[in-house]
Design a protein around this motif. Structure first.
Motif, PDB file in Angstrom:
ATOM      1  N   GLU A  42       2.785  -2.864  41.457  1.00 47.28           N
ATOM      2  CA  GLU A  42       3.715  -3.853  40.886  1.00 47.28           C
ATOM      3  C   GLU A  42       4.015  -3.508  39.426  1.00 47.28           C
ATOM      4  OE1 GLU A  42       5.407  -6.349  42.246  1.00 47.28           O
ATOM      5  OE2 GLU A  42       4.445  -6.415  44.212  1.00 47.28           O
ATOM      6  N   ARG A 127      -1.061 -12.162  40.834  1.00 39.90           N
ATOM      7  CA  ARG A 127      -0.784 -13.319  41.691  1.00 39.90           C
ATOM      8  C   ARG A 127       0.308 -12.996  42.709  1.00 39.90           C
ATOM      9  NH1 ARG A 127      -2.500 -18.769  42.086  1.00 39.90           N
ATOM     10  NH2 ARG A 127      -4.296 -17.943  40.975  1.00 39.90           N
ATOM     11  N   ILE A 128       1.262 -12.151  42.350  1.00 42.61           N
ATOM     12  CA  ILE A 128       2.268 -11.711  43.330  1.00 42.61           C
ATOM     13  C   ILE A 128       1.562 -11.090  44.535  1.00 42.61           C
ATOM     14  CG2 ILE A 128       4.038  -9.953  43.777  1.00 42.61           C
ATOM     15  CD1 ILE A 128       5.042 -10.527  40.859  1.00 42.61           C
ATOM     16  N   THR A 129       0.611 -10.213  44.272  1.00 37.54           N
ATOM     17  CA  THR A 129      -0.075  -9.543  45.383  1.00 37.54           C
ATOM     18  C   THR A 129      -0.977 -10.500  46.149  1.00 37.54           C
ATOM     19  OG1 THR A 129      -1.939  -8.764  44.065  1.00 37.54           O
ATOM     20  CG2 THR A 129      -0.023  -7.326  44.186  1.00 37.54           C
ATOM     21  N   LEU A 164       9.100  -9.252  36.900  1.00 35.70           N
ATOM     22  CA  LEU A 164       7.981  -9.818  37.652  1.00 35.70           C
ATOM     23  C   LEU A 164       8.099 -11.331  37.821  1.00 35.70           C
ATOM     24  CD1 LEU A 164       5.031  -7.675  36.272  1.00 35.70           C
ATOM     25  CD2 LEU A 164       6.015  -7.604  38.575  1.00 35.70           C
ATOM     26  N   ARG A 167      10.295 -11.787  40.824  1.00 36.76           N
ATOM     27  CA  ARG A 167       9.541 -11.479  42.050  1.00 36.76           C
ATOM     28  C   ARG A 167       8.537 -12.582  42.368  1.00 36.76           C
ATOM     29  NH1 ARG A 167       8.775  -7.781  45.337  1.00 36.76           N
ATOM     30  NH2 ARG A 167       6.525  -7.549  45.411  1.00 36.76           N
ATOM     31  N   PHE A 168       7.882 -13.067  41.335  1.00 34.90           N
ATOM     32  CA  PHE A 168       6.880 -14.114  41.500  1.00 34.90           C
ATOM     33  C   PHE A 168       7.525 -15.392  42.040  1.00 34.90           C
ATOM     34  CE2 PHE A 168       3.254 -16.450  39.040  1.00 34.90           C
ATOM     35  CZ  PHE A 168       2.542 -16.616  40.224  1.00 34.90           C
ATOM     36  N   LYS A 171       8.107 -14.964  45.666  1.00 32.72           N
ATOM     37  CA  LYS A 171       6.842 -15.036  46.414  1.00 32.72           C
ATOM     38  C   LYS A 171       6.344 -16.474  46.541  1.00 32.72           C
ATOM     39  CE  LYS A 171       5.948 -10.776  47.474  1.00 32.72           C
ATOM     40  NZ  LYS A 171       5.862 -10.355  48.868  1.00 32.72           N
TER      41      LYS A 171
END
Length: 180
Positions: A42, A127-129, A164, A167-168, A171
């Motif tokens: 990421e 946290r995304i992952t 990010l 993306r977050f 998610k």
């Protein structure tokens, strides 16, 4: 040191540390290094979308981000092996085990906010992952609380890394599928 060399040195160190505890990804037999490399991935992608981003620093902190919290690694050991700034970044990303559970995340976020934006990005990437399918042992309340905590992280770290953050946000929205 170039990014590739830093990545290789750091992932080997982190893998050895997490293997000492036989740490795996929750609900799987997969080695924990997969989570670490996903966070680093990421960061690698985000660096392509972010001006003035210190990838060498960020990828090392990303790979080490759970070593203080989940292994017997000490701050001093990180400082000797990787330098003070990386050790401080990892430390900020580490929850203080002496605090009550409900205070741990906000305390960590407060410490992260005092450091470089790359550290903010690592928290977002972590946290995304983690916003994948939740562990089977989590009930709906735990899943809802995890989503709510994600929203707090996103709000607190707003302005740290636009790529990010976007993306977050996606998610977090996708995580709704796991809630009853």
């Amino acid at each position: 040191m170039d990014v590739q060399t830093a990545y290789q040195k750091t992932i080997i160190f982190a893998t050895i540390k997490h293997l000492e505890n036989n740490q795996t990804i929750t609900d799987s037999n997969l080695p924990y290094v997969i989570h670490l490399s996903n966070v680093a991935m990421e960061i690698l992608i985000a660096s392509n979308h972010t001006d003035n981003f210190d990838l060498n620093f960020a990828v090392q902190v990303a790979l080490l981000h759970d070593t203080l919290e989940d292994t017997n690694t000490t701050f001093e050991e990180l400082e000797i092996e990787f330098g003070l700034e990386i050790a401080k970044g990892v430390s900020a990303l580490t929850k203080n085990s002496n605090l009550p559970k409900e205070e741990k995340m906000l305390d960590s976020l407060d410490r992260i906010l005092k450091l470089r934006k790359e550290v903010w990005a690592i928290k977002l990437a972590d946290r995304i992952t983690n916003l994948q399918k939740p562990p089977k042992t989590w009930d709906n309340l735990k899943r809802r609380n995890y989503k709510a905590e994600a929203a707090i992280i996103l709000e607190k770290l707003k302005g740290g890394n636009t790529y990010l953050e976007n993306r977050f946000q996606t998610k977090i929205e996708e995580y709704e599928a796991y809630l009853d």
